[in-house]
Design an enzyme around this catalytic site. Structure first.
Site, short mmCIF file in Angstrom:
data_model
loop_
_atom_site.label_atom_id
_atom_site.label_comp_id
_atom_site.label_asym_id
_atom_site.label_seq_id
_atom_site.Cartn_x
_atom_site.Cartn_y
_atom_site.Cartn_z
N SER A 30 0.83 -1.22 0.00
CA SER A 30 0.00 0.00 0.00
C SER A 30 0.85 1.25 0.00
O SER A 30 1.72 1.43 0.86
CB SER A 30 -0.87 0.07 1.26
OG SER A 30 -1.80 -0.93 1.25
N HIS A 61 -8.34 0.92 -9.26
CA HIS A 61 -7.03 0.28 -9.36
C HIS A 61 -7.09 -0.92 -10.28
O HIS A 61 -7.45 -2.01 -9.87
CB HIS A 61 -6.54 -0.18 -7.98
CG HIS A 61 -6.08 0.94 -7.14
ND1 HIS A 61 -4.75 1.26 -6.95
CD2 HIS A 61 -6.77 1.86 -6.45
CE1 HIS A 61 -4.67 2.31 -6.18
NE2 HIS A 61 -5.88 2.69 -5.85
N HIS A 83 -5.36 -8.96 -1.88
CA HIS A 83 -5.32 -9.29 -0.46
C HIS A 83 -6.36 -10.34 -0.12
O HIS A 83 -7.43 -10.41 -0.72
CB HIS A 83 -5.60 -8.04 0.39
CG HIS A 83 -4.58 -6.96 0.24
ND1 HIS A 83 -4.62 -6.03 -0.77
CD2 HIS A 83 -3.47 -6.67 0.98
CE1 HIS A 83 -3.58 -5.21 -0.65
NE2 HIS A 83 -2.87 -5.58 0.40
N TYR A 85 -8.27 -10.27 2.45
CA TYR A 85 -9.49 -9.63 2.95
C TYR A 85 -10.44 -9.19 1.84
O TYR A 85 -11.57 -8.82 2.09
CB TYR A 85 -9.17 -8.46 3.90
CG TYR A 85 -8.40 -7.32 3.28
CD1 TYR A 85 -8.98 -6.48 2.34
CD2 TYR A 85 -7.08 -7.09 3.64
CE1 TYR A 85 -8.27 -5.44 1.77
CE2 TYR A 85 -6.36 -6.04 3.08
CZ TYR A 85 -6.97 -5.23 2.15
OH TYR A 85 -6.27 -4.20 1.58
N GLU A 86 -9.95 -9.21 0.60
CA GLU A 86 -10.84 -8.85 -0.51
C GLU A 86 -11.84 -9.97 -0.81
O GLU A 86 -12.77 -9.77 -1.58
CB GLU A 86 -10.01 -8.51 -1.76
CG GLU A 86 -9.22 -7.23 -1.58
CD GLU A 86 -8.29 -6.93 -2.74
OE1 GLU A 86 -8.77 -6.49 -3.79
OE2 GLU A 86 -7.06 -7.16 -2.60
N ALA A 113 3.06 -2.25 3.78
CA ALA A 113 2.90 -1.23 4.82
C ALA A 113 2.47 -1.99 6.07
O ALA A 113 1.70 -2.94 5.97
CB ALA A 113 1.83 -0.23 4.40
N MET A 211 -1.42 -7.04 6.77
CA MET A 211 -2.49 -7.87 6.20
C MET A 211 -2.09 -8.58 4.91
O MET A 211 -2.96 -8.92 4.10
CB MET A 211 -3.71 -6.98 5.93
CG MET A 211 -4.16 -6.15 7.12
SD MET A 211 -5.52 -5.06 6.66
CE MET A 211 -5.55 -3.96 8.09
N SER A 212 -0.80 -8.78 4.70
CA SER A 212 -0.39 -9.37 3.42
C SER A 212 0.89 -10.19 3.60
O SER A 212 1.17 -10.66 4.70
CB SER A 212 -0.14 -8.25 2.40
OG SER A 212 0.97 -7.47 2.80
N ASN A 235 2.72 3.42 10.56
CA ASN A 235 2.02 3.94 11.76
C ASN A 235 2.41 3.03 12.91
O ASN A 235 2.80 1.88 12.69
CB ASN A 235 0.50 3.87 11.54
CG ASN A 235 0.04 2.46 11.17
OD1 ASN A 235 0.19 2.03 10.01
ND2 ASN A 235 -0.47 1.74 12.13
N HIS A 247 -6.13 4.85 7.08
CA HIS A 247 -5.48 4.52 5.81
C HIS A 247 -4.74 5.75 5.26
O HIS A 247 -3.70 5.61 4.62
CB HIS A 247 -6.53 4.01 4.82
CG HIS A 247 -5.95 3.52 3.53
ND1 HIS A 247 -5.09 2.43 3.48
CD2 HIS A 247 -6.09 3.94 2.25
CE1 HIS A 247 -4.72 2.24 2.22
NE2 HIS A 247 -5.31 3.14 1.46
N1 HPA Z 1 -2.03 -3.05 10.99
C1 HPA Z 1 -2.22 -3.86 9.94
N2 HPA Z 1 -1.93 -3.53 8.70
C2 HPA Z 1 -1.38 -2.31 8.50
C3 HPA Z 1 -1.15 -1.41 9.54
C4 HPA Z 1 -1.49 -1.81 10.87
O1 HPA Z 1 -1.32 -1.07 11.85
N3 HPA Z 1 -0.60 -0.31 8.98
C5 HPA Z 1 -0.50 -0.53 7.66
N4 HPA Z 1 -0.97 -1.75 7.36
#
Ligand code: HPA
Length: 272
Positions: A30, A61, A83, A85-86, A113, A211-212, A235, A247
């Site tokens: 991401s 996308h 992903h 989750y999709e 990310a 998540m990947s 983050n 996001h």
């Molecule tokens: N958690 C899960 N996936 C993420 C995060 C997070 O804090 N930041 C970016 N992708």
């Protein structure tokens, strides 16, 4: 159609468009997708032209399979990751990795990310994956084993190839790119984790949550590929700071570290 037939169909469709043989595969996380634009002499094949390829569901996308060169190497890159989750199956989200393996890729570079669990990290930290914890509850290797790729019970003791990490670390140091190492924990998403989940992940040795990456790494290692992974800590994970996750913050931080991240990816391509 079986998953093997889908893989073979996709390989044929790509081979009908180009006879280039990629040595390296690249999957971008991401906010980190711009690296695709740096590939020279591109052949761009929209996912929608490749039968059997899952399509990204994120609006606006359109995914594409991009073949190009970088640092004198031929690279196959996915513009637009799929992903779990999709709503796709684990077999579907790892189909592009298996297609890359069949096209000739020997090393897969995975980027993502992620949220920082390790309290020494801060937004913008780059973390080289030394290992992972698969907390998604799923596994792309479940189901009939694809013997043409690898064995039923593949060894994962060197999933993120140590020899490549050992080559990369001094190069990153010389280039002045701060690079940490750590363990990535995969949670399915799409919600960010809860503070209790993050405390749990910290207690069991996790450094970053995302998540990947894990499904792709498992499928790649099963197929005998070398794997490298890097997380951009966009983050601090839930509960670390007294503020909600968004996001927007993820995309903003990824953009901020673009220079170091780009340079690091070039070094990964050099060692891969
Ligand atoms: N958690 C899960 N996936 C993420 C995060 C997070 O804090 N930041 C970016 N992708």
């Amino acid at each position: 159609m079986t998953i093997s037939e889908r893989i073979n169909g996709a390989v044929e469709a790509i081979r009908a468009r180009t006879d280039r043989v990629p040595e390296l595969g690249l999957i971008l996380g991401s906010g980190l997708g711009d690296f695709c634009d740096r590939l020279e002499d591109q052949t761009v094949i929209p996912f929608s032209d490749i039968p059997g390829f899952p399509l990204p569901t994120v609006e606006g996308h359109q995914g594409a399979f991009v073949l190009g060169s970088c640092r004198g190497r031929t690279v196959a890159a996915l513009r637009g990751r799929i992903h779990y989750y999709e709503g796709y199956s684990q077999q579907e989200i790892t189909l592009p990795v298996r297609v890359m393996a069949k096209l000739g890729v020997r090393t897969l570079i995975l980027t993502n990310a992620a949220g920082g669990i390790n309290l020494d990290f801060q937004p913008g930290t780059l973390m080289l994956l030394t290992d992972h914890i698969n907390y998604s509850g799923m596994n792309p290797l479940i189901g009939p084993n694809l013997d043409e790729f690898g064995p039923r019970f593949p060894d994962m003791s060197d999933i993120y190839t140590r020899a490549l990490r050992e080559k990369l670390l001094p190069l990153a140091r010389e280039a002045g790119i701060p690079l940490r190492e750590g363990v990535y924990v995969m949670y399915s998403g799409p919600n960010y984790e809860t503070p209790a989940e993050i405390r749990f992940f910290r207690a069991v040795g996790g450094d970053a949550a995302g998540m990947s990456t894990v499904p792709e790494a498992l499928a790649a290692r099963h197929a005998g590929l070398q794997v490298m992974g890097v997380s951009c800590i966009t983050n601090m994970a839930a509960g670390v700071l007294p503020q909600p996750l968004s996001h927007e913050e993820v995309v903003e931080t990824a953009g901020r570290v673009k220079r170091d991240f780009t340079r690091l990816l070039e070094l990964m391509i050099d060692v891969g």
